[in-house]
Scaffold this motif. Structure first.
Motif, PDB file in Angstrom:
ATOM      1  N   ARG A   1      55.158 -15.923  -6.123  1.00 44.82           N
ATOM      2  CA  ARG A   1      56.012 -15.351  -5.070  1.00 44.82           C
ATOM      3  C   ARG A   1      56.573 -14.004  -5.508  1.00 44.82           C
ATOM      4  O   ARG A   1      56.677 -13.062  -4.722  1.00 44.82           O
ATOM      5  CB  ARG A   1      57.155 -16.308  -4.735  1.00 44.82           C
ATOM      6  CG  ARG A   1      58.069 -15.820  -3.610  1.00 44.82           C
ATOM      7  CD  ARG A   1      59.067 -16.894  -3.211  1.00 44.82           C
ATOM      8  NE  ARG A   1      60.095 -17.112  -4.177  1.00 44.82           N
ATOM      9  CZ  ARG A   1      61.289 -16.510  -4.150  1.00 44.82           C
ATOM     10  NH1 ARG A   1      61.581 -15.648  -3.208  1.00 44.82           N
ATOM     11  NH2 ARG A   1      62.185 -16.781  -5.072  1.00 44.82           N
TER      12      ARG A   1
ATOM     13  N   TRP B   1      52.760 -22.842  -3.346  1.00 46.98           N
ATOM     14  CA  TRP B   1      53.876 -23.643  -2.829  1.00 46.98           C
ATOM     15  C   TRP B   1      53.391 -24.984  -2.291  1.00 46.98           C
ATOM     16  O   TRP B   1      54.094 -25.993  -2.421  1.00 46.98           O
ATOM     17  CB  TRP B   1      54.655 -22.876  -1.769  1.00 46.98           C
ATOM     18  CG  TRP B   1      55.521 -21.830  -2.386  1.00 46.98           C
ATOM     19  CD1 TRP B   1      55.433 -20.484  -2.226  1.00 46.98           C
ATOM     20  CD2 TRP B   1      56.594 -22.050  -3.305  1.00 46.98           C
ATOM     21  NE1 TRP B   1      56.382 -19.856  -2.993  1.00 46.98           N
ATOM     22  CE2 TRP B   1      57.113 -20.791  -3.656  1.00 46.98           C
ATOM     23  CE3 TRP B   1      57.170 -23.186  -3.859  1.00 46.98           C
ATOM     24  CZ2 TRP B   1      58.175 -20.646  -4.543  1.00 46.98           C
ATOM     25  CZ3 TRP B   1      58.231 -23.037  -4.738  1.00 46.98           C
ATOM     26  CH2 TRP B   1      58.722 -21.783  -5.072  1.00 46.98           C
TER      27      TRP B   1
ATOM     28  N   TRP C   1      60.241 -25.468   1.976  1.00 46.85           N
ATOM     29  CA  TRP C   1      60.871 -24.300   2.601  1.00 46.85           C
ATOM     30  C   TRP C   1      60.132 -23.023   2.199  1.00 46.85           C
ATOM     31  O   TRP C   1      59.832 -22.175   3.037  1.00 46.85           O
ATOM     32  CB  TRP C   1      62.336 -24.239   2.190  1.00 46.85           C
ATOM     33  CG  TRP C   1      63.023 -22.958   2.537  1.00 46.85           C
ATOM     34  CD1 TRP C   1      63.150 -22.398   3.777  1.00 46.85           C
ATOM     35  CD2 TRP C   1      63.671 -22.069   1.630  1.00 46.85           C
ATOM     36  NE1 TRP C   1      63.854 -21.225   3.686  1.00 46.85           N
ATOM     37  CE2 TRP C   1      64.186 -20.995   2.381  1.00 46.85           C
ATOM     38  CE3 TRP C   1      63.879 -22.096   0.250  1.00 46.85           C
ATOM     39  CZ2 TRP C   1      64.885 -19.953   1.800  1.00 46.85           C
ATOM     40  CZ3 TRP C   1      64.589 -21.055  -0.324  1.00 46.85           C
ATOM     41  CH2 TRP C   1      65.072 -20.000   0.450  1.00 46.85           C
ATOM     42  N   ARG C   2      59.828 -22.903   0.898  1.00 48.20           N
ATOM     43  CA  ARG C   2      59.104 -21.721   0.427  1.00 48.20           C
ATOM     44  C   ARG C   2      57.675 -21.689   0.986  1.00 48.20           C
ATOM     45  O   ARG C   2      57.149 -20.616   1.276  1.00 48.20           O
ATOM     46  CB  ARG C   2      59.077 -21.677  -1.091  1.00 48.20           C
ATOM     47  CG  ARG C   2      60.414 -21.351  -1.710  1.00 48.20           C
ATOM     48  CD  ARG C   2      60.840 -19.960  -1.313  1.00 48.20           C
ATOM     49  NE  ARG C   2      62.022 -19.567  -2.063  1.00 48.20           N
ATOM     50  CZ  ARG C   2      62.705 -18.486  -1.819  1.00 48.20           C
ATOM     51  NH1 ARG C   2      62.343 -17.665  -0.852  1.00 48.20           N
ATOM     52  NH2 ARG C   2      63.758 -18.191  -2.531  1.00 48.20           N
TER      53      ARG C   2
ATOM     54  N   THR D   1      56.767 -22.838   3.926  1.00 47.40           N
ATOM     55  CA  THR D   1      56.941 -22.367   5.300  1.00 47.40           C
ATOM     56  C   THR D   1      57.091 -20.851   5.326  1.00 47.40           C
ATOM     57  O   THR D   1      56.436 -20.161   6.121  1.00 47.40           O
ATOM     58  CB  THR D   1      58.177 -23.028   5.939  1.00 47.40           C
ATOM     59  OG1 THR D   1      58.001 -24.444   5.929  1.00 47.40           O
ATOM     60  CG2 THR D   1      58.396 -22.539   7.354  1.00 47.40           C
ATOM     61  N   GLU D   2      57.923 -20.348   4.466  1.00 47.73           N
ATOM     62  CA  GLU D   2      58.143 -18.898   4.373  1.00 47.73           C
ATOM     63  C   GLU D   2      56.836 -18.155   4.075  1.00 47.73           C
ATOM     64  O   GLU D   2      56.521 -17.150   4.709  1.00 47.73           O
ATOM     65  CB  GLU D   2      59.164 -18.654   3.265  1.00 47.73           C
ATOM     66  CG  GLU D   2      59.554 -17.232   3.029  1.00 47.73           C
ATOM     67  CD  GLU D   2      60.573 -17.134   1.909  1.00 47.73           C
ATOM     68  OE1 GLU D   2      61.699 -16.715   2.208  1.00 47.73           O
ATOM     69  OE2 GLU D   2      60.247 -17.482   0.745  1.00 47.73           O
ATOM     70  N   ALA D   3      56.058 -18.668   3.122  1.00 49.41           N
ATOM     71  CA  ALA D   3      54.798 -18.022   2.746  1.00 49.41           C
ATOM     72  C   ALA D   3      53.773 -18.089   3.877  1.00 49.41           C
ATOM     73  O   ALA D   3      53.057 -17.116   4.133  1.00 49.41           O
ATOM     74  CB  ALA D   3      54.235 -18.678   1.480  1.00 49.41           C
TER      75      ALA D   3
ATOM     76  N   LEU E   1      54.395 -18.292   7.114  1.00 47.93           N
ATOM     77  CA  LEU E   1      54.810 -17.378   8.178  1.00 47.93           C
ATOM     78  C   LEU E   1      54.520 -15.925   7.810  1.00 47.93           C
ATOM     79  O   LEU E   1      54.190 -15.113   8.674  1.00 47.93           O
ATOM     80  CB  LEU E   1      56.289 -17.568   8.510  1.00 47.93           C
ATOM     81  CG  LEU E   1      56.621 -18.874   9.222  1.00 47.93           C
ATOM     82  CD1 LEU E   1      58.122 -19.029   9.365  1.00 47.93           C
ATOM     83  CD2 LEU E   1      55.935 -18.952  10.571  1.00 47.93           C
ATOM     84  N   ALA E   2      54.608 -15.613   6.532  1.00 49.64           N
ATOM     85  CA  ALA E   2      54.305 -14.253   6.080  1.00 49.64           C
ATOM     86  C   ALA E   2      52.822 -13.930   6.266  1.00 49.64           C
ATOM     87  O   ALA E   2      52.460 -12.766   6.429  1.00 49.64           O
ATOM     88  CB  ALA E   2      54.709 -14.078   4.619  1.00 49.64           C
TER      89      ALA E   2
ATOM     90  N   ALA F   1      52.763 -23.841   9.201  1.00 47.10           N
ATOM     91  CA  ALA F   1      54.160 -23.544   8.874  1.00 47.10           C
ATOM     92  C   ALA F   1      55.093 -24.523   9.576  1.00 47.10           C
ATOM     93  O   ALA F   1      56.061 -25.009   8.980  1.00 47.10           O
ATOM     94  CB  ALA F   1      54.499 -22.103   9.258  1.00 47.10           C
TER      95      ALA F   1
ATOM     96  N   LEU G   1      57.590 -27.063   7.737  1.00 40.71           N
ATOM     97  CA  LEU G   1      59.022 -27.036   8.028  1.00 40.71           C
ATOM     98  C   LEU G   1      59.526 -28.409   8.473  1.00 40.71           C
ATOM     99  O   LEU G   1      60.617 -28.835   8.085  1.00 40.71           O
ATOM    100  CB  LEU G   1      59.323 -25.982   9.090  1.00 40.71           C
ATOM    101  CG  LEU G   1      60.795 -25.718   9.359  1.00 40.71           C
ATOM    102  CD1 LEU G   1      61.520 -25.291   8.085  1.00 40.71           C
ATOM    103  CD2 LEU G   1      60.942 -24.647  10.430  1.00 40.71           C
TER     104      LEU G   1
ATOM    105  N   CYS H   1      59.814 -30.447   5.342  1.00 40.73           N
ATOM    106  CA  CYS H   1      60.969 -29.954   4.599  1.00 40.73           C
ATOM    107  C   CYS H   1      62.258 -30.462   5.238  1.00 40.73           C
ATOM    108  O   CYS H   1      63.173 -30.912   4.547  1.00 40.73           O
ATOM    109  CB  CYS H   1      60.924 -28.431   4.592  1.00 40.73           C
ATOM    110  SG  CYS H   1      62.292 -27.646   3.765  1.00 40.73           S
TER     111      CYS H   1
END
Length: 134
Positions: free
Chosen positions: A31, A42, A63-64, A66-68, A70-71, A79, A83, A86
């Motif tokens: 990350r 992740w 959570w991480r 999901t963030e990755a 979405l990126a 995602a 989520l 999570c």
């Protein structure tokens, strides 16, 4: 359970914990150094933490993840699923509201005679308290 069996079980459990911690470390490293490749790391961390089980760490990894995802801008369904997992982990964890933080701040305000957090921060800066002090 015999002593030898218990010892072997503890070794296996310890090995799983070490593997999960390593997966979390690797995911954090990726990350920080190559965010575009973080989703797979992740995903592995979430799975490793789920197996142990390290529920707090699994929720964090989810959570991480999901963030990755979405990126990456193309994995919305994955995602959303991450989520949801999570959220399920997080809502089943034994946690209390973070009232202790506001209580701690209130005590510091009273002890220093400052009226609010801004004044408290200004006082800390004047006295040379670093931002990273904990």
């Amino acid at each position: 359970m015999g002593e030898k069996a218990l010892h072997l079980r503890m070794q296996a459990s310890g090995s799983l914990v070490i593997s999960a911690m390593r997966a979390l470390y690797d995911a954090e490293w990726i990350r920080a150094t190559d965010p575009a490749g973080a989703a797979d790391a992740w995903r592995q961390a979430e799975q490793a933490c789920t197996v142990v089980p390290l529920r707090w760490s699994a929720a964090y990894a989810g959570w991480r993840l999901t963030e990755a995802l979405l990126a990456e801008r193309g994995a919305r369904d994955q995602a959303a699923a991450a989520l949801r997992r999570c959220h399920t982990f997080a809502t089943t964890l034994p946690a209390e509201p973070l009232l202790a933080v506001s209580t701690h701040i209130s005590h510091m305000l009273a002890k220093t005679g400052t009226a609010n957090r801004v004044e408290l921060a200004q006082l800390a800066r004047r006295r040379g308290v670093s931002q990273g002090a904990g």
